[in-house]
Design a protein around this motif. Structure first.
Motif, PDB file in Angstrom:
ATOM      1  N   PHE A  48       7.515  15.399   3.001  1.00 12.38           N
ATOM      2  CA  PHE A  48       7.495  14.125   3.721  1.00 12.38           C
ATOM      3  C   PHE A  48       8.751  13.280   3.494  1.00 12.38           C
ATOM      4  N   VAL A  49       9.688  13.766   2.677  1.00 10.51           N
ATOM      5  CA  VAL A  49      10.923  13.024   2.453  1.00 10.51           C
ATOM      6  C   VAL A  49      11.677  12.908   3.777  1.00 10.51           C
ATOM      7  N   GLY A  50      11.999  11.689   4.153  1.00  9.80           N
ATOM      8  CA  GLY A  50      12.709  11.450   5.404  1.00  9.80           C
ATOM      9  C   GLY A  50      11.810  11.437   6.634  1.00  9.80           C
ATOM     10  N   ALA A  51      10.503  11.637   6.448  1.00  9.00           N
ATOM     11  CA  ALA A  51       9.584  11.632   7.597  1.00  9.00           C
ATOM     12  C   ALA A  51       9.452  10.206   8.134  1.00  9.00           C
ATOM     13  N   PRO A  52       9.273  10.072   9.438  1.00 10.88           N
ATOM     14  CA  PRO A  52       9.093   8.728   9.993  1.00 10.88           C
ATOM     15  C   PRO A  52       7.722   8.160   9.632  1.00 10.88           C
ATOM     16  N   ILE A  53       7.643   6.866   9.627  1.00  8.84           N
ATOM     17  CA  ILE A  53       6.374   6.185   9.445  1.00  8.84           C
ATOM     18  C   ILE A  53       5.997   5.621  10.809  1.00  8.84           C
ATOM     19  N   VAL A  77       0.836  -1.204   0.000  1.00  8.51           N
ATOM     20  CA  VAL A  77       0.000   0.000   0.000  1.00  8.51           C
ATOM     21  C   VAL A  77       0.873   1.257   0.000  1.00  8.51           C
ATOM     22  N   LEU A  78       1.909   1.279   0.841  1.00  7.62           N
ATOM     23  CA  LEU A  78       2.778   2.460   0.894  1.00  7.62           C
ATOM     24  C   LEU A  78       3.527   2.670  -0.415  1.00  7.62           C
ATOM     25  N   SER A  79       3.887   1.583  -1.090  1.00  5.92           N
ATOM     26  CA  SER A  79       4.626   1.723  -2.354  1.00  5.92           C
ATOM     27  C   SER A  79       3.783   2.349  -3.458  1.00  5.92           C
ATOM     28  N   GLN A  80       2.459   2.335  -3.287  1.00 11.91           N
ATOM     29  CA  GLN A  80       1.567   2.896  -4.295  1.00 11.91           C
ATOM     30  C   GLN A  80       1.170   4.337  -3.995  1.00 11.91           C
ATOM     31  N   GLN A  81       1.650   4.886  -2.885  1.00 16.50           N
ATOM     32  CA  GLN A  81       1.289   6.251  -2.494  1.00 16.50           C
ATOM     33  C   GLN A  81       2.299   7.250  -3.031  1.00 16.50           C
ATOM     34  N   THR A  82       1.836   8.459  -3.248  1.00 14.41           N
ATOM     35  CA  THR A  82       2.714   9.562  -3.645  1.00 14.41           C
ATOM     36  C   THR A  82       2.719  10.568  -2.503  1.00 14.41           C
TER      37      THR A  82
END
Length: 200
Positions: free
Chosen positions: A178-183, A168-173
């Protein structure tokens, strides 16, 4: 000391609480079969009401220490019955949320419940309109699961758990901010995984 309770004893304790509070007519407790060395306790509810149903996903265990002594979250959304117009507009298609919920209920062996005269089962879940779901359902179920690998991309996927999350995450833009933001995610158990499972 570490006082662990067996899966069977935990289930009986929930049944006793339902009975003690005279909730047998409005609470259906479902206990899925689990592997010999496993457990499964959904943090999930389907609440039937006169105009539809509510799906609620919670992060706490239903014990006082977790409910009152920990930080918890809940996601809930109401879903109406499909109308003739919505069925026609969908032309036999279903939403991803509907498909995921249906597969989850089937996989756990849930048979259904009666809610205000409406028979809610994995099949009748299809009678509700999930097209406006504001979330993606990422469920876990007991057992071992097939993992598929896309021939073109090499990407692994699965219908359940952390590999579903990865897919699911791989399909999100995401925007640059958000670059480098934690998940941040919540799970009960991940098992033995390498840190690289999410990054590919």
């Amino acid at each position: 000391g570490d006082e662990r309770i067996s899966y069977e004893d935990m289930v009986q304790a929930y049944r006793d609480q339902v009975k003690a509070h005279n909730l047998e007519d409005c609470v259906t407790l479902h206990v899925p079969k689990v592997p010999k060395y496993g457990t499964h306790h959904s943090k999930f509810m389907i609440l039937g009401h006169s105009t539809g149903l509510r799906v609620a996903v919670i992060t706490s265990n239903t014990v006082g220490g977790d409910i009152y002594g920990a930080v918890n979250a809940v996601w809930a959304q109401d879903f109406p019955r499909k109308t003739a117009e919505s069925v026609e507009a969908a032309r036999g298609t279903s939403s991803p949320f509907e498909d995921d919920l249906f597969q989850y209920l089937q996989k756990t062996g849930w048979k259904g419940m009666d809610a205000f005269g409406a028979d809610i089962t994995p099949l009748t879940i299809r009678d509700y309109d999930f097209s406006l779901a504001r979330a993606t359902l990422i469920a876990s179920v007991p057992g071992r699961h097939d993992i598929t690998r896309d021939v073109a991309t090499g990407e692994m996927s699965c219908k359940w758990g952390h590999l579903k999350l990865r897919s699911v995450l791989s399909q999100q833009t995401f925007g640059e901010e958000f670059v480098g933001a934690p998940i941040v995610w919540q799970c009960t158990s991940l098992g033995m995984q390498r840190n690289s499972w999410l990054v590919y």
